[in-house]
Design an enzyme around this catalytic site. Sequence first.
Site, PDB file in Angstrom:
ATOM      1  N   ARG A   1       8.112   4.420   7.649  1.00  0.00           N
ATOM      2  CA  ARG A   1       7.328   4.685   8.854  1.00  0.00           C
ATOM      3  C   ARG A   1       7.227   3.585  10.028  1.00  0.00           C
ATOM      4  O   ARG A   1       6.729   2.501   9.618  1.00  0.00           O
ATOM      5  CB  ARG A   1       6.142   5.569   8.392  1.00  0.00           C
ATOM      6  CG  ARG A   1       4.831   4.949   7.661  1.00  0.00           C
ATOM      7  CD  ARG A   1       4.051   5.636   7.424  1.00  0.00           C
ATOM      8  NE  ARG A   1       2.597   4.730   6.958  1.00  0.00           N
ATOM      9  CZ  ARG A   1       1.698   5.154   6.911  1.00  0.00           C
ATOM     10  NH1 ARG A   1       1.341   6.547   7.196  1.00  0.00           N
ATOM     11  NH2 ARG A   1       0.792   4.438   6.392  1.00  0.00           N
ATOM     12  N   THR A  30       3.169   4.200  15.027  1.00  0.00           N
ATOM     13  CA  THR A  30       3.195   5.669  15.338  1.00  0.00           C
ATOM     14  C   THR A  30       3.077   6.522  14.085  1.00  0.00           C
ATOM     15  O   THR A  30       2.878   7.490  14.280  1.00  0.00           O
ATOM     16  CB  THR A  30       4.515   6.032  16.217  1.00  0.00           C
ATOM     17  OG1 THR A  30       5.396   5.817  15.393  1.00  0.00           O
ATOM     18  CG2 THR A  30       4.655   5.280  17.461  1.00  0.00           C
ATOM     19  N   ASP A  66      -1.731  -0.155   0.155  1.00  0.00           N
ATOM     20  CA  ASP A  66      -0.337   0.165   0.319  1.00  0.00           C
ATOM     21  C   ASP A  66       0.457   0.155  -1.252  1.00  0.00           C
ATOM     22  O   ASP A  66       0.324  -0.776  -1.734  1.00  0.00           O
ATOM     23  CB  ASP A  66       0.197  -0.924   1.217  1.00  0.00           C
ATOM     24  CG  ASP A  66       1.822  -0.530   1.287  1.00  0.00           C
ATOM     25  OD1 ASP A  66       2.355  -0.521   0.588  1.00  0.00           O
ATOM     26  OD2 ASP A  66       2.067  -0.458   2.648  1.00  0.00           O
ATOM     27  N   ASP A 104       3.450  -2.243  -1.577  1.00  0.00           N
ATOM     28  CA  ASP A 104       3.129  -3.662  -1.806  1.00  0.00           C
ATOM     29  C   ASP A 104       2.274  -3.996  -3.227  1.00  0.00           C
ATOM     30  O   ASP A 104       2.676  -5.083  -3.728  1.00  0.00           O
ATOM     31  CB  ASP A 104       2.141  -4.056  -0.476  1.00  0.00           C
ATOM     32  CG  ASP A 104       2.963  -4.178   0.662  1.00  0.00           C
ATOM     33  OD1 ASP A 104       4.181  -4.605   0.638  1.00  0.00           O
ATOM     34  OD2 ASP A 104       2.460  -3.963   1.758  1.00  0.00           O
TER      35      ASP A 104
HETATM   36  N1  URA Z   1       1.286   4.797   2.027  1.00  0.00           N
HETATM   37  C1  URA Z   1       0.560   3.929   1.307  1.00  0.00           C
HETATM   38  O1  URA Z   1       1.198   3.077   0.335  1.00  0.00           O
HETATM   39  N2  URA Z   1      -0.759   4.061   1.139  1.00  0.00           N
HETATM   40  C2  URA Z   1      -1.329   5.087   1.983  1.00  0.00           C
HETATM   41  O2  URA Z   1      -2.603   5.105   1.903  1.00  0.00           O
HETATM   42  C3  URA Z   1      -0.737   5.830   2.974  1.00  0.00           C
HETATM   43  C4  URA Z   1       0.709   5.659   2.773  1.00  0.00           C
END
Ligand code: URA
Length: 208
Positions: free
Chosen positions: A103, A107, A199, A202
Amino acid sequence: MENVKVVSHPVIAHSLTVLRDINTEAAAFRRHADSVAHILLQHATFDLSLRETTVTTPLAETKGYDIADTVIAVPILRAGLAMLPAVQQLIPNVRVGFIGLERDEATAVAHQYYNKIPGDLAEQRVMVIDPMLATGGTMDDTIRAAKSKGADNIVIVCIVSSPEGVERITSNHSDVTIYTAALDEKLDHRKYIVPGLGDFGDRYFDTL
Ligand code: URA
């Protein structure tokens, strides 16, 4: 929302707390993500069909079962890979298709850069795995990609979901069941789930 199963389990409650904690390091994050994935997957596979067989124990011949359904897991790259070992442990002969959707951080629109989902998915159990169901955009695209290959029996398994993501999937795909460990409050302006856990990719792959 009968197609949304929020799986409740004491181990999930504890592991989710560890996953959410900003101070949890990658090794513990992986271990607890794996625990949650195992429990979710047990729920997401409870209705697989069985074929009767016989088995010989050291004492006698008795009735046994094989899993009759063909199961195909589709991890959404990259974070979905975190849930793949749990699927492979539970269903060792699972087929695996891959889809890569990234993504745009500005956006939040997803762009597909890889698609290796096998064809002819009719009558197979397709399990799309992605730890975070945020906007639902990448999940929606993946479900459409699977349906374009004939998939007619799809479940999705996500560790944390947002109301927005759940709304998007349930309204666009009333035939799909969602298994999740948590239905959180909302998305923030960057489309991260709140309270969420940050995330996932990560934190799991230690690339923060
Ligand atoms: N992807 C993620 O890793 N965390 C989020 O909060 C949203 C999408």
